[in-house]
Design a protein around this motif. Sequence first.
Motif, PDB file in Angstrom:
ATOM      1  N   ARG A  25      66.655  37.920  81.432  1.00  0.00           N
ATOM      2  CA  ARG A  25      66.747  37.037  82.003  1.00  0.00           C
ATOM      3  C   ARG A  25      66.329  37.637  83.492  1.00  0.00           C
ATOM      4  NH1 ARG A  25      71.580  35.121  81.775  1.00  0.00           N
ATOM      5  NH2 ARG A  25      73.450  36.148  79.651  1.00  0.00           N
ATOM      6  N   GLY A  26      65.321  38.327  83.410  1.00  0.00           N
ATOM      7  CA  GLY A  26      64.607  38.749  84.557  1.00  0.00           C
ATOM      8  C   GLY A  26      63.078  37.883  84.464  1.00  0.00           C
ATOM      9  N   LEU A  27      62.951  38.286  82.926  1.00  0.00           N
ATOM     10  CA  LEU A  27      61.576  37.250  82.815  1.00  0.00           C
ATOM     11  C   LEU A  27      61.544  35.623  82.956  1.00  0.00           C
ATOM     12  CD1 LEU A  27      58.593  37.511  81.462  1.00  0.00           C
ATOM     13  CD2 LEU A  27      59.220  36.851  79.325  1.00  0.00           C
ATOM     14  N   THR A  28      60.636  34.931  84.519  1.00  0.00           N
ATOM     15  CA  THR A  28      60.308  34.240  84.522  1.00  0.00           C
ATOM     16  C   THR A  28      59.123  34.375  85.334  1.00  0.00           C
ATOM     17  OG1 THR A  28      60.849  34.996  86.983  1.00  0.00           O
ATOM     18  CG2 THR A  28      62.536  33.927  85.708  1.00  0.00           C
ATOM     19  N   PHE A  29      58.440  32.952  85.230  1.00  0.00           N
ATOM     20  CA  PHE A  29      57.244  32.959  85.721  1.00  0.00           C
ATOM     21  C   PHE A  29      56.629  33.346  87.210  1.00  0.00           C
ATOM     22  CE2 PHE A  29      57.302  28.546  83.234  1.00  0.00           C
ATOM     23  CZ  PHE A  29      56.159  29.178  81.962  1.00  0.00           C
ATOM     24  N   SER A  49      56.391  26.715  78.149  1.00  0.00           N
ATOM     25  CA  SER A  49      57.207  27.308  78.912  1.00  0.00           C
ATOM     26  C   SER A  49      57.959  28.293  78.324  1.00  0.00           C
ATOM     27  CB  SER A  49      58.388  26.495  77.628  1.00  0.00           C
ATOM     28  OG  SER A  49      58.217  27.211  76.814  1.00  0.00           O
ATOM     29  N   ARG A  50      59.726  28.955  79.502  1.00  0.00           N
ATOM     30  CA  ARG A  50      59.663  30.056  79.337  1.00  0.00           C
ATOM     31  C   ARG A  50      59.964  30.307  77.073  1.00  0.00           C
ATOM     32  NH1 ARG A  50      65.310  31.824  80.461  1.00  0.00           N
ATOM     33  NH2 ARG A  50      64.406  34.144  80.664  1.00  0.00           N
ATOM     34  N   ASP A  51      59.903  29.977  76.256  1.00  0.00           N
ATOM     35  CA  ASP A  51      59.786  30.680  75.338  1.00  0.00           C
ATOM     36  C   ASP A  51      58.468  30.360  74.954  1.00  0.00           C
ATOM     37  OD1 ASP A  51      62.571  29.552  74.188  1.00  0.00           O
ATOM     38  OD2 ASP A  51      62.287  27.786  73.863  1.00  0.00           O
TER      39      ASP A  51
END
Length: 191
Positions: A25-29, A49-51
């Motif tokens: 959940r913390g993995l953001t750009f 994208s996050r994917d």
Amino acid sequence: MARNTERRTALVDAAIEVLARDGARGLTFRAVDSEAGVPPGTASNYFTSRDDLFTQAGARIHVRMTPAQTDVDEAMRPPPTRELYVRLMQWLVRRMAEERTGYLAMLELRLESTRRPALRAELNRAVGAELEASLRHHLDAGLPGDSDTFLALYLAMTGLLLEHLTLPDVLSGRDVDELVETVVTRIVPAE
């Protein structure tokens, strides 16, 4: 899409650090940019994208966690006995403890792959290829046991590593090297 491969690798490594520390959940750009020490918006220029970011981290994690071939060659010098297997598995546990960040990120990626088909496909490919290569290495090296022995040892060591690196108090008071020796001697046949 940006093409600087060194920066892309640095961003993926930063994503692995974020995964280990903050979870999926913390993995953001923004978190990756901050971890990598690059200007805001950089990661979004490298990943669609996050994917895509998850999938790239899934592809990179095994590269980070694979030992150098010279280290493998050195470890494989002794005769292929059950005792060598014990030493190899103890070495594996030490390596994973030293690369704890990578191991924890891998666990996060595995969990996230249950929700992301592209990541699941990448991990199935990467883990499957690594497992197949390790099995071939086991058989080619003449280590004791057959393919079923290898698979049983792989599964047992996966569980031992999971406990040791995520819930160390469960095994507190137990010497990990001795636990590894017990696992190996119970699974791998004597010569």
